[in-house]
Design a protein around this motif. Structure first.
Motif: not given
Ligand SMILES: *Cc1c(COP(=O)(O)O)cnc(C)c1O
Length: 401
Positions: A150-155, A174-176, A179-181
């Motif tokens: 699961e890519d939860c970077a937005h969620a 998850f992404s920290l 631009n993320k939550a």
């Molecule tokens: C931001 C993002 C990531 C992860 O990004 P990092 O910049 O490496 O932290 C992964 N998938 C999506 C859809 C994203 O928008």
């Protein structure tokens, strides 16, 4: 000019950076462990480990799950294009599953249609915070005995049936990023309920060099960037760099600079964990606040605008404000600039990964890519600016041009 992106800076951030420099390594390590535990508890997941970025978490998961060259992985036809090379570098053969243009997410049917004899894994994203049909997709993966990522970077915070996304599949990232939550000047988080996977990835992470310097440098540079974005100079600069056609020159330049301060494969830092702990406490309130504004902007949109449907499967988290415009988006972008709004279109919003893979059988992704627009919406957007944007969007409805 209303900037498309803003970076959240709290007064405590700078203090955290400074404090880390004076703290013993053991204290910083303990802060990271506390953040990981809080993150796992928030998700309702057994294990969470902090990584250098969301991408780093993805790479660790791909390697940890034992995917090897030649294995086929199903990926969304519409997502972040920069993820593809990470998978291709491992020799994985990628097959794009189309997205539903109403939700911009893959569906259980579109993924099922891609399953073949060589399929060894499914990678899905909860696009722009809206959960995809994760229950149906997990059932599909389970039936085939293959992992689901699961890519939860937005969620972060999105829920399906009372459970947070990121706790359903074999592993989640998850992404920290800024631009993320939960933004901690870069970093990522990997979550899993699989003890063996957590252990093997933990061994890799624990062996990494510990240095606060790359992240601290990024924090300083991102503070400088944000001061520029908040100054009157920024509108002028944007106009200069956006000159001419679609104006993706600025975007390319920005991304190049941004990537230069991306941390390599180093350990996540203590000061980032302290910032993360503070922001994690606020994440539900932030989602509620910004989703309300999202609904307010989206609710009044008329043709040729098409609002994105986000609550079909569960409760969405907030990432960016995205809608579709079934007209000339490049012209719309120009009109927006004239109205003082920095609107994103095309690959500034997201990529047509099917097309990047040379696959031309994904009409949903083609529609999404051609029509998606992103308007500025974030914490700290002044009410007057929000109203200006809302009125501008409504003034254009019915004018297809
Ligand atoms: C931001 C993002 C990531 C992860 O990004 P990092 O910049 O490496 O932290 C992964 N998938 C999506 C859809 C994203 O928008």
């Amino acid at each position: 000019m209303i900037p498309r992106r803003r970076i959240r800076l709290d007064l405590g951030d700078a203090a955290d950076v400074l404090a880390a420099a004076w703290s013993a390594e053991a204290a910083n390590r303990a802060d990271v462990a506390r953040f990981e535990q809080a993150f796992a508890a928030y998700l309702g997941c057994r294990h969470a480990r902090a990584t250098a970025s969301g991408r780093d978490a993805l790479e660790l998961i791909l390697d940890g799950l034992g995917l090897v060259p030649g294995d086929e992985l199903i990926v969304p036809a519409y997502t972040l294009g920069e993820l593809l090379p990470l998978m291709q570098a491992r020799g994985l053969r990628l097959v794009a599953a189309d997205v539903d243009p109403r939700t911009l997410n893959v569906t259980t049917d579109s993924v099922a249609a891609c399953l073949g004899a060589d399929t060894r894994g499914i990678f899905v994203v909860h696009m722009f915070g809206a959960p995809c049909d994760i229950v149906g997709l997990c059932a599909l993966a389970q039936k085939r005995g293959i992992p689901l990522i699961e890519d939860c970077a937005h969620a972060l915070g999105a829920m399906v049936g009372g459970r947070r996304v990121g706790s359903f599949g074999s592993a989640a990232l998850f992404s920290l990023e800024v631009n993320k939550a939960v933004a901690t000047f870069g970093g990522g988080m990997l979550a899993t309920n699989d003890a063996a996977l957590a252990r093997s990835i933990g061994r890799v992470l624990d062996a990494r060099p510990r240095t606060e310097w790359p992240a601290a440098r990024k924090a300083v540079l991102k503070h400088a960037e944000e001061l520029l974005v908040r100054s009157p100079l920024y509108g002028l600069l944007l106009r200069l760099l956006l000159g001419g056609g679609g104006g993706s020159r600025f975007e390319r330049l920005y991304r190049r600079l941004h990537d230069r301060v991306r941390a390599g494969h180093v350990a996540y830092c203590g000061f980032q964990a302290r910032i993360g702990l503070r922001r994690l406490r606020d994440v539900d309130a932030r989602n509620a606040r910004l989703n309300q504004r999202w609904n307010e902007l989206s609710g009044g949109l008329l043709a040729p605008f098409v609002p994105v449907c986000r609550d079909e499967i569960g409760m969405p988290a907030f990432y960016n404000f995205v809608a579709r415009y079934d007209g000339d988006v490049v012209k719309l972008r120009r009109q927006a600039r004239d109205a003082g709004i920095d609107l994103g279109v095309g690959s500034e919003v997201m990529d047509n990964t099917a097309a990047l893979l040379g696959q031309h059988d994904c009409p949903g992704a083609a529609t999404a890519f051609a029509s998606a627009i992103q308007c500025p919406l974030y914490d700290g957007l002044a009410d007057a600016r929000f109203l200006h944007m809302k009125r501008w969007l409504r003034s254009l409805a019915g004018t297809r041009s």
